[in-house]
Enzyme design. Structure first.
Site, PDB file in Angstrom:
ATOM      1  N   GLY A 279       1.008  -1.097  -0.036  1.00 31.94           N
ATOM      2  CA  GLY A 279      -0.183  -0.072  -0.332  1.00 31.94           C
ATOM      3  C   GLY A 279       0.784   1.635   0.271  1.00 31.94           C
ATOM      4  O   GLY A 279       2.056   1.056   0.265  1.00 31.94           O
TER       5      GLY A 279
ATOM      6  N   GLN B 291       2.905   9.826   1.031  1.00 27.33           N
ATOM      7  CA  GLN B 291       4.383   9.304   1.151  1.00 27.33           C
ATOM      8  C   GLN B 291       5.386   9.356  -0.058  1.00 27.33           C
ATOM      9  O   GLN B 291       6.500   9.027   0.071  1.00 27.33           O
ATOM     10  CB  GLN B 291       4.532   7.575   1.163  1.00 27.33           C
ATOM     11  CG  GLN B 291       4.034   6.931   2.235  1.00 27.33           C
ATOM     12  CD  GLN B 291       3.541   5.578   2.770  1.00 27.33           C
ATOM     13  OE1 GLN B 291       2.771   4.684   2.523  1.00 27.33           O
ATOM     14  NE2 GLN B 291       4.067   5.024   2.664  1.00 27.33           N
TER      15      GLN B 291
ATOM     16  N   CYS C  89       6.767   0.271   7.480  1.00 33.31           N
ATOM     17  CA  CYS C  89       6.868   1.126   7.185  1.00 33.31           C
ATOM     18  C   CYS C  89       7.224   2.186   6.009  1.00 33.31           C
ATOM     19  O   CYS C  89       8.525   1.993   6.418  1.00 33.31           O
ATOM     20  CB  CYS C  89       6.268   1.744   7.261  1.00 33.31           C
ATOM     21  SG  CYS C  89       5.954   3.323   7.050  1.00 33.31           S
ATOM     22  N   LEU C  90       7.208   1.769   4.605  1.00 33.85           N
ATOM     23  CA  LEU C  90       7.970   2.448   3.111  1.00 33.85           C
ATOM     24  C   LEU C  90       9.094   3.494   3.853  1.00 33.85           C
ATOM     25  O   LEU C  90      10.357   4.058   3.728  1.00 33.85           O
ATOM     26  CB  LEU C  90       7.569   2.255   1.785  1.00 33.85           C
ATOM     27  CG  LEU C  90       7.390   0.703   1.685  1.00 33.85           C
ATOM     28  CD1 LEU C  90       6.216   1.556   0.450  1.00 33.85           C
ATOM     29  CD2 LEU C  90       8.183   0.245   1.050  1.00 33.85           C
TER      30      LEU C  90
ATOM     31  N   HIS D 288      -2.809   1.595   7.963  1.00 32.36           N
ATOM     32  CA  HIS D 288      -2.186   2.090   8.453  1.00 32.36           C
ATOM     33  C   HIS D 288      -1.720   2.548   7.221  1.00 32.36           C
ATOM     34  O   HIS D 288      -1.356   4.083   7.705  1.00 32.36           O
ATOM     35  CB  HIS D 288      -1.090   0.746   7.401  1.00 32.36           C
ATOM     36  CG  HIS D 288       0.788   1.133   8.026  1.00 32.36           C
ATOM     37  ND1 HIS D 288       0.784   1.358   8.657  1.00 32.36           N
ATOM     38  CD2 HIS D 288       0.965   2.277   6.801  1.00 32.36           C
ATOM     39  CE1 HIS D 288       2.440   1.543   7.829  1.00 32.36           C
ATOM     40  NE2 HIS D 288       2.189   2.135   7.096  1.00 32.36           N
ATOM     41  N   GLU D 289      -2.975   2.469   5.985  1.00 30.72           N
ATOM     42  CA  GLU D 289      -2.679   3.862   4.695  1.00 30.72           C
ATOM     43  C   GLU D 289      -3.301   5.816   5.342  1.00 30.72           C
ATOM     44  O   GLU D 289      -2.983   6.115   4.782  1.00 30.72           O
ATOM     45  CB  GLU D 289      -2.664   3.717   3.278  1.00 30.72           C
ATOM     46  CG  GLU D 289      -2.063   2.857   2.750  1.00 30.72           C
ATOM     47  CD  GLU D 289      -1.071   2.459   3.066  1.00 30.72           C
ATOM     48  OE1 GLU D 289      -0.212   3.890   2.807  1.00 30.72           O
ATOM     49  OE2 GLU D 289      -0.321   1.536   3.128  1.00 30.72           O
TER      50      GLU D 289
ATOM     51  N   HIS E 271      -1.574   7.448   7.543  1.00 32.12           N
ATOM     52  CA  HIS E 271      -0.441   8.853   6.225  1.00 32.12           C
ATOM     53  C   HIS E 271      -1.659   9.683   6.046  1.00 32.12           C
ATOM     54  O   HIS E 271      -0.790  10.733   6.265  1.00 32.12           O
ATOM     55  CB  HIS E 271      -0.395   7.643   5.643  1.00 32.12           C
ATOM     56  CG  HIS E 271       0.895   7.219   5.871  1.00 32.12           C
ATOM     57  ND1 HIS E 271       1.827   7.024   6.573  1.00 32.12           N
ATOM     58  CD2 HIS E 271       1.212   5.004   5.157  1.00 32.12           C
ATOM     59  CE1 HIS E 271       3.092   5.950   6.653  1.00 32.12           C
ATOM     60  NE2 HIS E 271       2.328   5.403   6.260  1.00 32.12           N
TER      61      HIS E 271
HETATM   62 CO    CO Z   1       3.598   3.544   5.356  1.00 32.33          CO
END
Ligand code: CO
Length: 163
Positions: A46, A51, A89-90, A131-132, A135
């Site tokens: 995702g 991000q 997380c990225l 999670h998204e 963000h």
């Molecule tokens: Co993330």
């Protein structure tokens, strides 16, 4: 279409509350294409627009064996149950943490055609949706961990799934 650089902490865009999308025009369609390319080129399931440095309420999610979802202005309207899990997380590379998430979630959003949709998620999909959407509110999973011991350093090349 393009693979864009993923913003990582302490980039301030990750801490901003993202703005709602008012009209789904070509710039939003291009943003979604870029987010899909960027998600596919990372090992993410995702990605949220902040991000890649765009503070708008746009999310893409693609969990294995399910088709990709594009969610514009998504909101969680229902959560059920609590479970503990490991998350990464990225935008926080090299770490993972233990935290609690809902077992099931229900999300209201618009699709790329502007139509209102509802998505029910369980397991990894529920986790990725929570999670998204976090963000979009400037929240990262590390804000949900109870103590610093629950954040662990990991090998970036490891098996963990980033979301
Ligand atoms: Co993330």
């Amino acid at each position: 279409m393009a693979v864009l650089k993923i913003r990582v902490l302490p980039d301030p865009v990750l801490r901003q509350k993202a703005r709602r999308v008012n009209s789904i025009d070509n710039s939003i369609r291009r943003l979604v294409n870029d987010m899909m390319d960027t998600m596919h080129s990372s090992s993410g399931v995702g990605l949220a627009a902040p991000q890649i440095g765009i503070s708008l309420r746009v999310v893409v999610v693609e969990v294995p064996e399910e088709s990709a979802l594009v969610l514009i202005n998504p909101e969680i309207i229902r959560k059920e149950g609590v479970r503990s899990l490991t998350e990464a997380c990225l935008s926080v590379p090299g770490y993972q943490g233990e935290l609690e998430r809902a077992v099931k979630v229900k999300v209201k959003a618009q699709n790329l055609q502007g139509k209102e949709i509802r998505i029910r998620g369980e397991e990894l999909l529920a986790q990725a949706l929570e999670h998204e959407i976090d963000h979009l509110n400037g929240t990262l999973y590390i804000d949900h961990i109870k103590s610093p011991d629950e954040l662990q350093k990991v090998d970036v090349e490891g098996e963990e799934r980033y979301i």
